[in-house]
Each structure stands twice: as C-alpha cells, then as structure tokens.
Design an enzyme around this catalytic site. Structure first.
Site, PDB file in Angstrom:
ATOM      1  N   ASP A 290       1.003  -1.119   0.289  1.00  0.00           N
ATOM      2  CA  ASP A 290      -0.049   0.142  -0.147  1.00  0.00           C
ATOM      3  C   ASP A 290       0.623   1.310   0.348  1.00  0.00           C
ATOM      4  O   ASP A 290       2.271   1.008  -0.227  1.00  0.00           O
ATOM      5  CB  ASP A 290      -0.724   0.186   0.712  1.00  0.00           C
ATOM      6  CG  ASP A 290      -2.558   0.790   1.071  1.00  0.00           C
ATOM      7  OD1 ASP A 290      -2.182   2.110   0.098  1.00  0.00           O
ATOM      8  OD2 ASP A 290      -3.073   0.887   1.985  1.00  0.00           O
ATOM      9  N   TYR A 291       0.275   2.466  -0.150  1.00  0.00           N
ATOM     10  CA  TYR A 291       0.904   3.634  -0.175  1.00  0.00           C
ATOM     11  C   TYR A 291       2.398   3.813   0.975  1.00  0.00           C
ATOM     12  O   TYR A 291       1.056   4.409   2.139  1.00  0.00           O
ATOM     13  CB  TYR A 291      -0.431   4.989  -0.601  1.00  0.00           C
ATOM     14  CG  TYR A 291       0.310   6.306  -1.273  1.00  0.00           C
ATOM     15  CD1 TYR A 291      -0.886   5.908  -2.478  1.00  0.00           C
ATOM     16  CD2 TYR A 291       1.067   6.741   0.016  1.00  0.00           C
ATOM     17  CE1 TYR A 291       0.145   7.278  -2.934  1.00  0.00           C
ATOM     18  CE2 TYR A 291       1.785   7.835  -0.395  1.00  0.00           C
ATOM     19  CZ  TYR A 291       0.834   8.307  -1.922  1.00  0.00           C
ATOM     20  OH  TYR A 291       0.988   9.965  -2.425  1.00  0.00           O
TER      21      TYR A 291
END
Length: 766
Positions: A290-291
């Site tokens: 994820d980011y």
C-alpha cells in the site's frame, strides 16, 4: 537514428537469448510468460530490474507535457515499473510512448487506479453493493467499471477490498463488504471475475488487486492504520476467507496492509506473504505494498529504510508503491550481501509476467483508445445499470403504518443538508467520478414527479455544527456548502417549507467523506444538529421519511423509536437521486439487506451476529440477568441485525423441511422452506441459510451464514426455496489449523435475517 540503433541492439540481444532456449510448443501459458520474462531479465541491468519494482504516483500531467516531467526521466532510465493516479487515454498513451520508445529495453508500464465502485459511472459504495446480495449484479458493476477504466488507459485496479470489519468506528468499513466471511468471499469472487473476465489480455479487462492483506479491518479502537492483534485460528476461520476466495478466483495481484500481524508489519511479514499466500494458497501473481507502507515500517520500529526495504523484499513483496525504498536501497543491500539478486529477479519476473498477461508486450497501447473512451465511458447504458443497481442496494429499516411508498401528488417537503448536494452522492473512494454530473436527491424527486406534485426544498441544517470538523469532511472535491446562519434560523426555514407539505422527506446522515480512509469516528450517532432538525420536523405531526446517507452502520436508537420511516441509501453513486426516487415512489420495491450489524450505541462495539457464546450466555430474548454476560444499561441485542431489511410487501416463511435428520459421511442434506409473498407488491427477498456446529473441538459461533438466494415473488406467490449442505460446508480450522469437519449435532436455520429464523436439527455422523 540513435533510437533506431538502440532498438535494433535490443532486438538482436533478445533474439539471441530466445534462440538459446528450448522449444515453446509444449509450454503452458504460465510457463511461456515465465520463459519470456526470464529472457528479458537475462539482458537487464541490476538498475532496470529494481526499476520494475518501483510504482510511483505520477500526478496528473498537462496534455503535451508528459515527456518533460521528472517521471519521464525516470521512465527513460528504466526506473519505473508502473504508474497510478493518471487519467485519460491520451495522457496514458503519451506516457506509455516514453516507456516503449525512449527507454533502453522498451518495457511497457502498467497503469493503476483506485477503481473501487465504478470508474466514471459510479455504483454504490462497497458496503452498499454488499447489501444487494446479488452476485450477478456485483459482477456486472465490476465488469462495467473494467470496460470504462480500460477504455481510458487503466489496466489495473486496487480493488476489491475484502477486509472483514466488525467495528463501524473504522471509516473504511464503507469500502468493504461488511462483517461476514462467507458473504465477503462471494463478493470477492464476483468482483475479480467482473474485473478480469476470462482473459486478461482482452483490452476491456483489467487486473484486480485484492486488499489489504491482511486483517486491516480489525484495528484497535477502530482507528485507521492502528495495531491489529488476533490469534491464527481466528485469522483462518473469520478473516482470511475473502482474501483466499479472491486468490482462488485468480486475482492477479495482492496489496499489503498497513497494520502489523503478530508484531511484524504486513509488508515485512514472510509468514503472511510467502508461507500463507504463496505456499498454502498457491498465489502466483505479484504483491504490491500500500501507499508508502515500506517507509512507514520505520515508524513501526523495525529498522531504517534500507532495513525495512530488505525485510519487505525477503518477505515476498514485489512492488513498492510510492516510497522508493526498493529503488534507493536494494543495490546497497545487495552489495552488502543482505539480499540476493535472485530475490530481486523473482520480484521482477512476477511483474513482467503480469504485463504479459495483460497483453502489454503485444500492444502497449491496447488500453488507451480515445475513440473507445468516448463511446464506453459514462454512457447512457452504464448509467441506467448504475441506477437499477443502486435502487437494489437500499435497505428499508423502518416503515411504520406503511408510509412508504409515497405518492406522486400534493406537496413534498425535501429537507436536509444532503437533499441538494450532487457532489456527495458518489461517496468515498470515487476518484474518477464526474461529481458535477451526479443526480442529487432534489433533482431525482423533481424529475420523478414532473408536474404531478410540488417539491419544496430547504437545507434545514449543516452536516455538523463544528465548522472545523465540517472542513475535515468536505475534501476531495465534495463540498458540503456550509450555511453560516444560526442553526435555529435554518430550522425555521425548514419548518416554513414543511408547513403546507403532505409529507416530509428528510435527507440526513453523513457526508461522503465522513467515512472512508482516515475517517474514523468515535461518535456514530446522527449529528446533534441534524437530530434537532429531525425533532422539529416530527413535531409538525406530518409523516416524516428519513432518507439516510451513510458509509457505516450508525447508532440510530432514537431515530428508530421516533421516526416512522427510515430508508438507508448509503451513497449510491452517479444515479443516486433517480434511484432513491424510484424507491420512495414505489417504482422499485426495496430489497437490500444489511451486511453489517447496526448497534444500539457505540458501547456495544464490536457487535456482530456470528459471535461465540461465553460460559455464561444470556438466554435468547432476555435482559437483564446478574452474573450473565450482559450490560446494565442496554440489552445485548443489535438495533438492526446482520441480514436485516424490510420490503413494501410481506414475506412469510414456512417451517424448515430436511431431507433427513440423521446423515452419515459425505451425504448431502437438502434444506427447503416455503416462502410466500403475502403482501400487495411484487418483491425480492434474500433467503438466508445459517448453521451452528453445536459441539466442536474448538468453540464455534452461534451461527454462520452458509448460503443465500435472492428470490423474486409476485404478490400472493409461494415458492419452495432449497439449499444443499455437504460436509464441505461444515469445515473449519481446528486448533492445529487443519481444515476439517467434525461429526455431531448441527442446527439449521433459515430466515430473512440473522435474528428471525426458523430452526431444525440434524445429527451428522462420520
């Protein structure tokens, strides 16, 4: 001439590599893609291999300036494997051109986007979609999203989110499918099939990415990104099932979660990413973080950026989203002997194979067709489907004295902060949506009644009293249009609008971004100023219908006790206003069922239907009993149970009939029940099958969903609904994490929700 020379050198090198390899005639498609990927890897520099593992966010280019951006220079250098957050076929085509014409090896990029509940044509937010309980429609929504996104250059979506959540304080409950593993698994499969179809190389399919692996929906205190801690037996029996269902359905990629698992953040958790995902489940796609989740592991306290990047690669992560930890540290770690080049190549290979599966090496521009985009994005056909699906997601929570449906005549007072706000109809995670072209409730009602009725509008209240809080929930282009006049003045204006009305429609609840990522709430009741408005409207003595907008279960005890009709419409997407009007006026009979329990108050959380008994359970239907598991101030019961949802008609369930009450071995149990529509309207009912394993080697839930059917019955019609149960449906993970079923007594339950069920018993021997 220089570019032509580079291309010819590349082709010569590649042809030499291919010539040295064995015949491809007998290879499977997976073997062929692996062979081709290895052929490219053999001529890549270390920097180019690491570059494939890098997924930066591009930002949105101004048309014509893509080649002069910083990202462009990285692409030319072979330092980018894919991009996300760039939109339109023209812009993506321009960036892809840099990759395949100006980089040394001409490797195409993969382009991703958060296509969560539609692309430009937006469907209900995921918790709303899960309330439909119709997998054909769920799949259809994902199929349309894939058609639109792929026409506009996108070939990868960060969806479906399959995190089980039993805590409505957590904002991202809006992005998932509720509290139940079985329902969540069925939705996961349908979404993957809708996105990916049967052939990823077709230019109207996109690669799905199941997220967030794993357990992201169970953070302590319901606070986003927070610590998660649970036993492995609970992981396997309650939380893993939807992820595994997506893997079994052939999902192309998996995204890591931000939280830790057993003290190790997911993005560095080898047990999770390799032992479970690849070795136990057989996943052969690629894993993306994820980011910036690799970088965030520094704050978790397990090492500096070089260390956490090393741990992530060794755990089985293939692509680093945004953080550039892989890009900036892996070469150093390799030089120091902390990782191997083979580990880098393994990750690179998986990404290249995904690009082969998407057909990008055959035609890197296949997903960027401006002419196709003009025809297939946000067209009338898709919007009509979105309207029909939205209407089926609404859950009728209360309808005293059958106030609904209302008639298209007289005067309708439309009151509330969400009554005339088209930008908020999309809900959270609608990054590609055309908010300005969504249909507001006001517009939908006016179109529906035409000249048959008069619709009078007043705002009546702001979303919340606190202007600072309202500023935090009106981001991402979804304004709440705050009115700074005194609250009492807004209420008086609403009462004036309602004075001559025959019925009041109160559009209340959350704004779009009061749920979603980083939108956790400790107070999940209707905002106090909205309740004050509602109280004033009720005092008029006129019939009041509350149209509830929400991205999470809310605590609506006061509203349930005082408001005659409540229709939960979630956030229904592009066609929200028309769809709500369809249901309010009875053109569509509501058929949605809750996929998450609504509590009486926040103090009951977590509350979910498939809980386990304590050693001192409270007898069903009782409250209060000292020295039993209950509260002093409120009963154990939810306000609205899982699976609950009313209709404009009435459904009656007959007694359960079993094909036998004593079974043995792998026999099949047939369960049947007669369902009758005894009301005045044709309608759809979701018939739900639950079982309870009464005695087990480990404690088992009081009931578990094992099947459901959405059935259309005409007024007065009776149908026999049947389910089949085999020992496979009885299996669970025991204390050794073996997937088994155990003989003994089972309760079989069928009904219209998890609380109101008919029961029968069966004895099942080995």
């Amino acid at each position: 001439m220089k570019k032509l020379h580079q291309f010819l050198v590349y082709m010569v090198l590649l042809s030499l590599v291919l010539a040295c390899n064995p015949s491809k005639e007998n290879m499977s498609l997976e073997e062929l893609y692996t062979y081709k990927a290895d052929s490219i890897i053999s001529i890549m520099t270390l920097e180019e291999k690491i570059g494939q593992l890098n997924l930066p966010a591009s930002g949105d280019f101004t048309t014509g300036l893509a080649s002069s951006s910083n990202i462009a220079e990285m692409i030319k250098a072979g330092s980018v494997g894919g991009l996300f957050n760039i939109k339109t076929a023209e812009k993506i085509r321009a960036v892809q051109k840099i990759a395949v014409e100006e980089s040394r090896l001409k490797i195409p990029l993969i382009f991703g986007m958060d296509v969560i509940h539609g692309y430009e044509t937006l469907f209900p937010i995921p918790i709303g979609m899960s309330s439909i309980w119709d997998m054909e429609l769920v799949e259809k929504s994902a199929r349309i999203a894939a058609i639109e996104a792929s026409a506009d250059g996108i070939n990868w979506t960060f969806s479906p989110m399959t995190d089980i959540s039993r805590d409505p304080r957590w904002g991202r409950v809006s992005e998932g499918s509720g509290e139940d593993p079985y329902l969540g698994a069925q939705i996961a499969k349908a979404m993957v099939k809708g996105y990916q179809g049967d052939d990823l190389s077709l230019n109207n399919t996109i690669m799905a990415c199941v997220k967030h692996f794993a357990l992201y929906g169970a953070p302590e205190a319901g606070r986003d990104y927070n610590t998660v801690d649970m036993s492995r037996i609970r992981m396997y029996n309650e939380y893993f099932l939807p992820y595994k269902a997506a893997v079994d359905a052939g999902v192309g990629s998996v995204m890591t979660s931000f939280n830790e698992i057993e003290g190790v953040p997911a993005s560095a958790n080898k047990w999770l990413m390799t032992d479970v995902l690849r070795d136990q489940w057989g996943f052969n796609g690629f894993v993306v973080t994820d980011y910036t989740s690799i970088n965030e592991m520094v704050e978790h306290g397990i090492g500096d950026l070089q260390k956490v990047s090393e741990l992530s690669l060794k755990a089985g992560v293939d692509m680093d989203m945004v953080g550039e930890g892989f890009l900036t540290t892996l070469k150093k770690s390799l030089d120091e002997g902390k990782i191997t080049e083979k580990q880098i190549e393994n990750a690179c290979r998986r990404i290249l194979i995904a690009k082969y599966k998407l057909g990008l090496f055959d035609d890197p521009y296949r997903y960027a067709d401006p002419e196709r985009a003009k025809k297939e994005v946000f067209n009338a056909e898709h919007r009509q489907v979105a309207r029909e699906i939205a209407a089926q997601s609404f859950v009728l929570l209360k309808n005293k004295d059958k106030i609904l449906p209302i008639q298209k005549k007289g005067t309708i007072a439309l009151i509330g902060p969400l009554a005339d706000n088209k930008e908020n109809m999309a809900g959270t995670w609608s990054v590609a949506g055309r908010f300005d072209q969504a249909v507001s409730l006001s517009e939908g009602l006016r179109k529906a009644v035409g000249d048959k009725a008069n619709v009078i509008y007043a705002k009546g209240a702001n979303v919340v009293v606190d202007s600072l809080l309202e500023s935090r929930v009106s981001i991402f282009g979804k304004p709440t249009y705050r009115d700074n006049r005194p609250a009492e003045m807004l209420i008086q204006e609403a009462l004036a609008a309602a004075k001559n009305a025959d019925v009041i429609v109160a559009a209340l609840g959350e704004s779009a971004e009061m749920s979603g990522e980083s939108s956790s709430r400790t107070d999940i009741e209707l905002p106090e100023n909205q309740r004050d408005l509602l109280k004033a409207l009720l005092k008029t003595g006129k019939p009041v219908v509350m149209v509830l907008f929400t991205g999470r279960p809310l605590a609506l005890t006061w509203e349930e006790e005082n408001v005659p009709a409540i229709l939960n419409v979630w956030f229904a997407g592009s066609e929200a206003g028309d769809a709500i009007a369809d249901v309010l006026f009875g053109d569509v009979n509501p058929s949605g069922k809750l996929s998450a329990t609504f509590p009486q108050n926040v103090g009951q959380i977590p509350i979910y239907y498939n809980h386990k008994n304590t050693g001192r359970p409270l007898a069903e239907g009782q409250w209060f009993s000292k020295f039993r598991s209950n509260y002093l101030d409120v009963s154990n019961e939810p306000l609205y149970p899982f699976g609950f949802g009313l209709s404009y008609t009435d459904f009656n369930y007959g007694e359960i009939k079993l094909s036998g009450t004593a079974l043995q071995g792998d026999q099949t149990l047939t369960v049947s029940v007669e369902l009758t529509n005894s009301g005045k309207y044709d309608g759809k009912e979701v018939v739900q099958l639950y079982i309870r394993d009464v005695v087990g080697s480990v404690t088992r839930p009081v009931k578990e969903l094992k099947g459901f059917q959405k059935v259309l019955l005409k007024s007065g019609e009776t149908k026999t609904i049947t389910f089949e149960i085999t020992p496979e449906d009885l299996k669970f993970y025991n204390s050794d994490l073996n997937f088994v079923w155990e003989p003994g007594e089972f309760e079989i339950m069928v009904g219209g929700n998890s609380r109101d069920v008919k029961k029968a018993k069966v004895d099942w021997k080995e």
